[in-house]
Write a protein that holds these residues in place. Structure first.
Motif, PDB file in Angstrom:
ATOM      1  N   HIS A 144       0.801  -1.226   0.000  1.00 15.37           N
ATOM      2  CA  HIS A 144       0.000   0.000   0.000  1.00 15.37           C
ATOM      3  C   HIS A 144       0.830   1.270   0.000  1.00 15.37           C
ATOM      4  CE1 HIS A 144      -2.455  -3.124   2.147  1.00 15.37           C
ATOM      5  NE2 HIS A 144      -3.149  -2.871   1.062  1.00 15.37           N
ATOM      6  N   HIS A 145       1.988   1.211   0.644  1.00 18.57           N
ATOM      7  CA  HIS A 145       2.766   2.447   0.721  1.00 18.57           C
ATOM      8  C   HIS A 145       3.373   2.816  -0.633  1.00 18.57           C
ATOM      9  CE1 HIS A 145       5.670  -0.775   1.642  1.00 18.57           C
ATOM     10  NE2 HIS A 145       6.526  -0.016   0.999  1.00 18.57           N
ATOM     11  N   GLU A 146       3.292   1.882  -1.579  1.00 17.68           N
ATOM     12  CA  GLU A 146       3.793   2.186  -2.930  1.00 17.68           C
ATOM     13  C   GLU A 146       2.693   2.766  -3.816  1.00 17.68           C
ATOM     14  OE1 GLU A 146       5.219  -1.693  -3.833  1.00 17.68           O
ATOM     15  OE2 GLU A 146       6.953  -1.491  -2.491  1.00 17.68           O
ATOM     16  N   VAL A 147       1.471   2.857  -3.270  1.00 13.31           N
ATOM     17  CA  VAL A 147       0.343   3.399  -4.031  1.00 13.31           C
ATOM     18  C   VAL A 147       0.104   4.825  -3.540  1.00 13.31           C
ATOM     19  CG1 VAL A 147      -2.110   3.118  -4.522  1.00 13.31           C
ATOM     20  CG2 VAL A 147      -0.667   1.099  -4.182  1.00 13.31           C
ATOM     21  N   THR A 148      -0.135   5.750  -4.443  1.00  9.98           N
ATOM     22  CA  THR A 148      -0.314   7.141  -4.007  1.00  9.98           C
ATOM     23  C   THR A 148      -1.665   7.314  -3.307  1.00  9.98           C
ATOM     24  OG1 THR A 148      -1.401   7.809  -6.038  1.00  9.98           O
ATOM     25  CG2 THR A 148       1.018   7.998  -5.973  1.00  9.98           C
ATOM     26  N   LYS A 149      -1.702   8.279  -2.406  1.00 12.05           N
ATOM     27  CA  LYS A 149      -2.966   8.588  -1.738  1.00 12.05           C
ATOM     28  C   LYS A 149      -4.002   9.053  -2.755  1.00 12.05           C
ATOM     29  CE  LYS A 149      -0.725   9.584   2.648  1.00 12.05           C
ATOM     30  NZ  LYS A 149      -0.282  10.574   3.642  1.00 12.05           N
ATOM     31  N   ALA A 150      -3.523   9.746  -3.787  1.00 18.15           N
ATOM     32  CA  ALA A 150      -4.455  10.243  -4.814  1.00 18.15           C
ATOM     33  C   ALA A 150      -5.157   9.068  -5.509  1.00 18.15           C
ATOM     34  CB  ALA A 150      -3.696  11.094  -5.830  1.00 18.15           C
ATOM     35  N   ALA A 151      -4.434   7.972  -5.714  1.00 22.86           N
ATOM     36  CA  ALA A 151      -5.042   6.813  -6.376  1.00 22.86           C
ATOM     37  C   ALA A 151      -6.114   6.183  -5.494  1.00 22.86           C
ATOM     38  CB  ALA A 151      -3.970   5.776  -6.703  1.00 22.86           C
ATOM     39  N   LYS A 152      -5.880   6.192  -4.184  1.00 25.69           N
ATOM     40  CA  LYS A 152      -6.873   5.626  -3.257  1.00 25.69           C
ATOM     41  C   LYS A 152      -8.118   6.514  -3.205  1.00 25.69           C
ATOM     42  CE  LYS A 152      -3.152   3.647  -0.411  1.00 25.69           C
ATOM     43  NZ  LYS A 152      -2.446   3.705   0.887  1.00 25.69           N
ATOM     44  N   VAL A 153      -7.884   7.838  -3.189  1.00 24.89           N
ATOM     45  CA  VAL A 153      -9.002   8.787  -3.175  1.00 24.89           C
ATOM     46  C   VAL A 153      -9.862   8.616  -4.436  1.00 24.89           C
ATOM     47  CG1 VAL A 153      -9.551  11.253  -3.438  1.00 24.89           C
ATOM     48  CG2 VAL A 153      -7.931  10.504  -1.663  1.00 24.89           C
ATOM     49  N   GLU A 154      -9.194   8.420  -5.565  1.00 27.56           N
ATOM     50  CA  GLU A 154      -9.904   8.301  -6.839  1.00 27.56           C
ATOM     51  C   GLU A 154     -10.861   7.097  -6.845  1.00 27.56           C
ATOM     52  OE1 GLU A 154      -8.323   6.418 -10.014  1.00 27.56           O
ATOM     53  OE2 GLU A 154     -10.177   6.974 -11.044  1.00 27.56           O
ATOM     54  N   LEU A 155     -10.457   6.023  -6.157  1.00 28.27           N
ATOM     55  CA  LEU A 155     -11.337   4.851  -6.056  1.00 28.27           C
ATOM     56  C   LEU A 155     -12.672   5.225  -5.438  1.00 28.27           C
ATOM     57  CD1 LEU A 155      -9.106   2.099  -4.412  1.00 28.27           C
ATOM     58  CD2 LEU A 155      -9.949   2.126  -6.759  1.00 28.27           C
ATOM     59  N   LEU A 156     -12.586   6.008  -4.359  1.00 28.21           N
ATOM     60  CA  LEU A 156     -13.815   6.353  -3.639  1.00 28.21           C
ATOM     61  C   LEU A 156     -14.681   7.287  -4.473  1.00 28.21           C
ATOM     62  CD1 LEU A 156     -12.565   6.814   0.027  1.00 28.21           C
ATOM     63  CD2 LEU A 156     -13.393   4.781  -1.117  1.00 28.21           C
ATOM     64  N   GLU A 157     -14.042   8.182  -5.212  1.00 29.84           N
ATOM     65  CA  GLU A 157     -14.826   9.085  -6.064  1.00 29.84           C
ATOM     66  C   GLU A 157     -15.551   8.297  -7.154  1.00 29.84           C
ATOM     67  OE1 GLU A 157     -11.648  11.798  -6.946  1.00 29.84           O
ATOM     68  OE2 GLU A 157     -12.221  13.148  -5.288  1.00 29.84           O
ATOM     69  N   ARG A 158     -14.871   7.274  -7.667  1.00 29.79           N
ATOM     70  CA  ARG A 158     -15.529   6.416  -8.673  1.00 29.79           C
ATOM     71  C   ARG A 158     -16.702   5.664  -8.050  1.00 29.79           C
ATOM     72  NH1 ARG A 158     -10.505   3.271 -10.468  1.00 29.79           N
ATOM     73  NH2 ARG A 158     -11.995   1.610 -10.941  1.00 29.79           N
ATOM     74  N   ALA A 159     -16.520   5.217  -6.829  1.00 25.14           N
ATOM     75  CA  ALA A 159     -17.615   4.498  -6.152  1.00 25.14           C
ATOM     76  C   ALA A 159     -18.820   5.420  -5.991  1.00 25.14           C
ATOM     77  CB  ALA A 159     -17.156   3.991  -4.788  1.00 25.14           C
ATOM     78  N   ASP A 160     -18.582   6.641  -5.585  1.00 22.60           N
ATOM     79  CA  ASP A 160     -19.658   7.608  -5.379  1.00 22.60           C
ATOM     80  C   ASP A 160     -20.391   7.880  -6.706  1.00 22.60           C
ATOM     81  OD1 ASP A 160     -20.962   9.564  -3.577  1.00 22.60           O
ATOM     82  OD2 ASP A 160     -20.057  11.053  -4.916  1.00 22.60           O
ATOM     83  N   ASP A 161     -19.608   8.155  -7.765  1.00 26.74           N
ATOM     84  CA  ASP A 161     -20.219   8.431  -9.072  1.00 26.74           C
ATOM     85  C   ASP A 161     -21.050   7.249  -9.553  1.00 26.74           C
ATOM     86  OD1 ASP A 161     -19.005  10.859  -9.158  1.00 26.74           O
ATOM     87  OD2 ASP A 161     -17.367  10.259 -10.505  1.00 26.74           O
ATOM     88  N   THR A 162     -20.485   6.051  -9.429  1.00 27.87           N
ATOM     89  CA  THR A 162     -21.182   4.863  -9.927  1.00 27.87           C
ATOM     90  C   THR A 162     -22.497   4.650  -9.185  1.00 27.87           C
ATOM     91  OG1 THR A 162     -19.051   3.859 -10.365  1.00 27.87           O
ATOM     92  CG2 THR A 162     -20.943   2.383 -10.359  1.00 27.87           C
ATOM     93  N   ALA A 163     -22.441   4.765  -7.855  1.00 23.67           N
ATOM     94  CA  ALA A 163     -23.655   4.510  -7.073  1.00 23.67           C
ATOM     95  C   ALA A 163     -24.730   5.535  -7.397  1.00 23.67           C
ATOM     96  CB  ALA A 163     -23.324   4.527  -5.584  1.00 23.67           C
TER      97      ALA A 163
END
Lengths: 467, 447
Positions: free
Chosen positions: A117-136
């Motif tokens: 996880h520490h090799e993944v940017t925080k921005a990439a994790k945030v983007e997941l949640l934004e996609r979840a919100d849009d999709t729902a």
């Protein structure tokens, strides 16, 4: 395990100190955990958080008594102090100084560590949640609120005991949960879906964020206009993967050795007995990577195992932790787990599931004239001494004339473990697993549940309308 | 004792530019003892401490925690929280609270006596509890476990907006879980007691409650389904109030997830029902001088004469709602950020004892324990369905015991069908107070 958290010679001296007052067994459990979490709610990324936790729990056992202390001070001095506190229960003097020689053992993990996880940017994790919100939200105009949560953790353990064992494991866990609220004329309804596996960020290659968000949204919308659940005994068909919690509650806890040894389980002294329908073969398996309850070694340092608990309806085995097994002069089944270094280990389930059978899942519904089709279960709870247990329906429908018809509102089901297991009369050829959290004795640990589509001939449905 | 407030101040003082910084630091010493068959099964003691840092920069919130309270860990948490804040959505309302000028009430929740109690005495309390329970009735087959637990905890909050508070409390409790048996039939019962020092603990009552609850269920059967009045034991009422508190949270209200959003002034319950959250009452287990953001706790009236009067707000949800914090921020320790929540919910007691209430009910169920609350209650839709055990009430008297039933309704309807409120107020551990509550027109599902 990449490198020791505490050096071997320090652990040996700490174990020696722990045994100085006459203890028969001592153990040092060292743990280091880093975690991060992000929550999105009301269309906003409200918060990112990160945490760091490390420390050691030391236990000293003398006869039936366990002394325990924990510390976040991993210096030799800090560990020796905790060892003295833990050993204060064994005061009957004893064997004087003891030396402990540790022999390190390494075991193959059920799941290789890939995308840390520490090799993944925080921005990439945030983007997941934004996609979840849009999709729902785009799933239906009835969706009025979406909460999405991301969490990851990296946990390293190191376990040393006075029997000479030195081992440990490293694991990564990642989860995504999406909760939707739908509003309609009849009020609000909720839908929840979780994706959680013992994996790094490659979790999202297994199942997409969109799929998770759609499932949550669909579940909330499906219940708008749902009728009150019926009240009374009805046949219940559980869809694959949704109902594994049934076995966790209905018999899993009752097969844990602490309940058996204390005679507080309805399954005490029942080995070899027919305790379920012959269609039931139940397994607890900590080796199935990357499921939520898998591990390399348990929290007492013993390799995870596959244990067949019930075979063709006959009770074949209980689940054991090392301490209880040691007292009974038998082998552990690799089920000693704990929430953290601040807790004593106890017998816990890992991934518990019913093996698939022969029946066509669609035919099971088609051959049910009237009943309930449960598409998703929430949690549950059991009283192991009486066997009575509850579990909650969070997406369910009526079955009328062999067809799934109207949705019904959330309600609990209640039954008695041994009775319900004997009433399983159809087991499908399909299968799925789902993640959960078990909260035995106030300690939370990740577990997996699984089952094929199956039918129970009668369970009490706790709704409000006459059945 | 470490200087928690000093460290919190030092972290808060590192705010730069337009940034706001808050440090929450907690430390505690805990003992827990479990006995089984007249021996100590486990004895655990430990000190632990940690800190959480909240940073607000350009309207973005970041948080980090660490399970240590040394200088290096504090600096690392601050750096992490700052970095986390960069990725949050900017929000003009999410800042830290300013001091609101209210002085905390004077509450002393710390008992030096508990800190000085020997481990041997604590072990004896647990052993006595087990012994009294076993001796309580010949049908008690065994005590599954008898426990003693205590904690002495301190916390401090300081922020760059001027908040500076320190708090401390002691607490202790005992609990026992017993099995009664008669022939092939086994039933279980639970008892507990709590206080701020060991002399507060009514060990005998904990034992007799467990004995009575287990033995009176012997012979319990699954009854036929029916519609009836449920009489909730105090502990069950407290659980119901805790669920209700979730629906009155300012966060749930402002995010449109509460049954009670936009209903201020409406008759949401029977006219006899008055509900307050009052952490300034020293009798309440959840009593506290200050909330989790460092503002003074206060008495908040939520339902008066059955009408909805208000919600519980922390700073952020108060701002979103166009009002201010009600001093109701709570947090689950240093690992989490504050949220609005209740600490000391209580229904104003009525005139009748539980026995008198039972005496006025023709067809009912006295509910002594429930299960599946987390799986069977949906606080958004209001659907309520829980597993239950208890004793039937027939023509004003306790009759046969029942098990393996559910009782169901909706939260909305239950509040409108409260028929009796007990006088038997019980200051239980947790965020809500117990008393007997009778609710009409519940569905009991059995065979």
């Amino acid at each position: 395990m990449s490198g020791h958290i505490v050096e071997q010679d320090v652990l040996e001296r700490v174990l020696g100190t722990a045994l100085r007052t006459g203890g028969e067994f001592a153990e040092v459990f060292v743990e280091e955990r880093t975690s991060s979490g992000i929550s999105l709610d009301d269309r906003k990324v409200e918060e990112l958080s990160s945490g760091q936790d490390r420390g050691a729990g030391i236990r000293v056992v003398v006869r039936e008594t366990t002394g325990f202390a924990h510390t976040s001070d991993l210096s030799e001095q800090g560990l020796l102090h905790a060892a003295e506190v833990a050993s204060a229960v064994a005061r009957e003097g004893g064997s004087g100084s003891r030396t402990v020689a540790l022999d390190e053992r390494r075991f193959a993990p059920p799941q290789p560590l890939v995308a840390k996880h520490h090799e993944v940017t925080k921005a990439a994790k945030v983007e997941l949640l934004e996609r979840a919100d849009d999709t729902a939200r785009s799933n239906s105009s009835a969706i009025v609120q979406v909460t999405a949560g991301y969490g990851d953790s990296r946990r390293r353990t190191q376990i040393a005991n006075s029997d000479g064992l030195l081992t440990g494991e490293e694991s990564l866990r990642t989860r995504l949960g999406v909760r939707c609220v739908a509003a309609g004329d009849g009020g609000m309804q909720t839908g929840y879906e979780t994706l959680a596996l013992t994996l790094g960020f490659e979790l999202f290659e297994r199942r997409s964020v969109e799929e998770v968000a759609e499932a949550a949204a669909r579940r909330a919308v499906s219940k708008l206009g749902a009728r009150p659940a019926p009240s009374g005994i009805l046949p219940v068909v559980l869809r694959r993967g949704s109902g594994g919690v049934l076995f966790h509650e209905a018999c899993g806890h009752g097969l844990e050795a602490d309940h058996i040894v204390k005679n507080t389980s309805v399954y005490t002294d029942r080995l070899g007995d027919l305790v379920a329908s012959p269609l039931v073969t139940l397994v607890d398996d900590g080796t199935v990577g990357p499921q939520w309850g898998c591990m390399t070694v348990d929290d007492e340092g013993h390799p995870a195992q596959r244990n067949v608990l019930i075979r063709d309806g006959i009770l074949t085995e209980y689940m054991w932790d090392y301490m209880r097994a040691r007292r009974e002069g038998r082998q552990t089944s690799g089920n000693g787990r704990r929430e953290s270094f601040r807790h004593l280990p106890m017998v816990r389930m890992t991934n518990t599931f019913l093996l698939p059978g022969q029946d066509d899942p669609d035919e099971i519904v088609a051959q049910t004239e009237r009943g309930i089709f449960v598409a998703h279960l929430g949690g549950g709870q059991v009283n192991t001494a009486t066997g009575d247990f509850t579990f909650g329906m969070t997406e369910a429908y009526l079955i009328e004339n062999g067809r799934v018809t109207e949705p019904i509102r959330d309600a609990n089901l209640i039954g008695n473990g041994p009775e319900v297991l004997s009433r399983i009369d159809a087991v499908g050829s399909d299968f799925d697993l789902a993640p959960g959290t078990c909260g035995k004795d106030g300690q939370s640990v990740p577990v997996g549940f699984g089952q094929p589509t199956l039918r129970i001939t009668g369970v009490t449905v706790g709704g409000t309308s006459l059945a | 004792m470490p200087d928690l407030l000093g460290l919190a101040r030092s972290i808060a003082s590192r705010a730069v530019g337009g940034e706001q910084v808050e440090a929450y630091i907690a430390s505690g010493r805990e003992t827990s003892i479990r006995v089984f068959e007249h021996e100590i099964e486990s004895l655990s003691s430990a000190e632990s401490a940690g800190l959480g840092v909240r940073v607000v920069a350009s309207g973005r919130v970041g948080f980090a925690w660490v399970a240590a309270i040394d200088e290096a860990s504090a600096a690392e948490a601050l750096a992490q929280a700052r970095d986390n804040a960069r990725f949050a959505t900017p929000d003009g309302l999410g800042g830290l609270p300013d001091p609101d000028g209210r002085q905390p009430v004077d509450l002393d929740l710390w008992r030096e006596d508990l800190v000085g109690t020997s481990t041997a005495k604590k072990v004896d309390i647990a052993l006595d509890l087990e012994k009294s329970t076993l001796a309580g009735d010949p049908r008690i087959r065994q005590v599954v476990h008898a426990n003693y637990a205590d904690a002495a905890s301190q916390s401090a909050i300081a922020s760059s907006t001027g908040i500076e508070v320190a708090n401390r409390r002691t607490s202790c409790s005992v609990s026992v879980y017993a099995i009664a048996a008669d022939g092939d039939d086994s039933q279980t019962g639970y008892g507990y007691a709590a206080g701020r020092q060991v002399d507060d603990l009514d060990v005998e009552k904990a034992a007799s409650d467990a004995v009575n609850r287990a033995t009176r269920l012997l012979g319990a059967k699954k009854p036929a389904s029916s519609r009836l009045t449920t009489v909730l034991d105090g502990r069950i009422t407290a659980m119901l109030l805790a669920l209700l508190a979730g629906t009155l949270s300012g966060e749930e209200v402002t995010k449109g997830r509460s049954l009670f959003a936009n209903r201020l002034g409406e008759q949401v319950a029977v006219a006899e029902l008055n509900l307050v959250d009052d952490p300034t009452n020293a009798l309440a287990w959840g009593a506290s001088r200050v909330d989790a953001e460092g503002l003074a706790c206060r008495r908040n009236r939520l339902i008066a004469d059955g009408k909805l009067l208000g919600y519980l707000y922390d700073t952020r949800s108060g701002r979103v709602a166009g009002t201010s914090s009600t001093g109701s921020a709570v947090r689950g320790g240093y690992r989490t950020t504050p949220r609005p929540g209740a600490r000391a919910l209580a229904i104003e007691p009525g005139e009748l004892s539980q026995e008198e209430i039972v005496g006025r009910i023709d067809h009912g169920l006295l509910v002594q324990s429930v299960s599946g609350v987390h799986s069977g209650v949906n606080a958004v839709s209001g659907d309520f369905s829980v597993g239950a055990e208890g004793v039937m009430i027939r023509s004003g008297s306790l009759a046969e015991p029942v098990r393996e039933v559910t009782v169901a309704s909706t939260i909305q309807k239950m509040l409108q069908h409260v028929s009796f409120i007990g006088s038997d107020i019980d200051w239980l551990p947790g965020s809500a107070t117990g008393l007997t509550l009778a609710i009409d027109d519940m569905s009991m599902s059995g065979s």
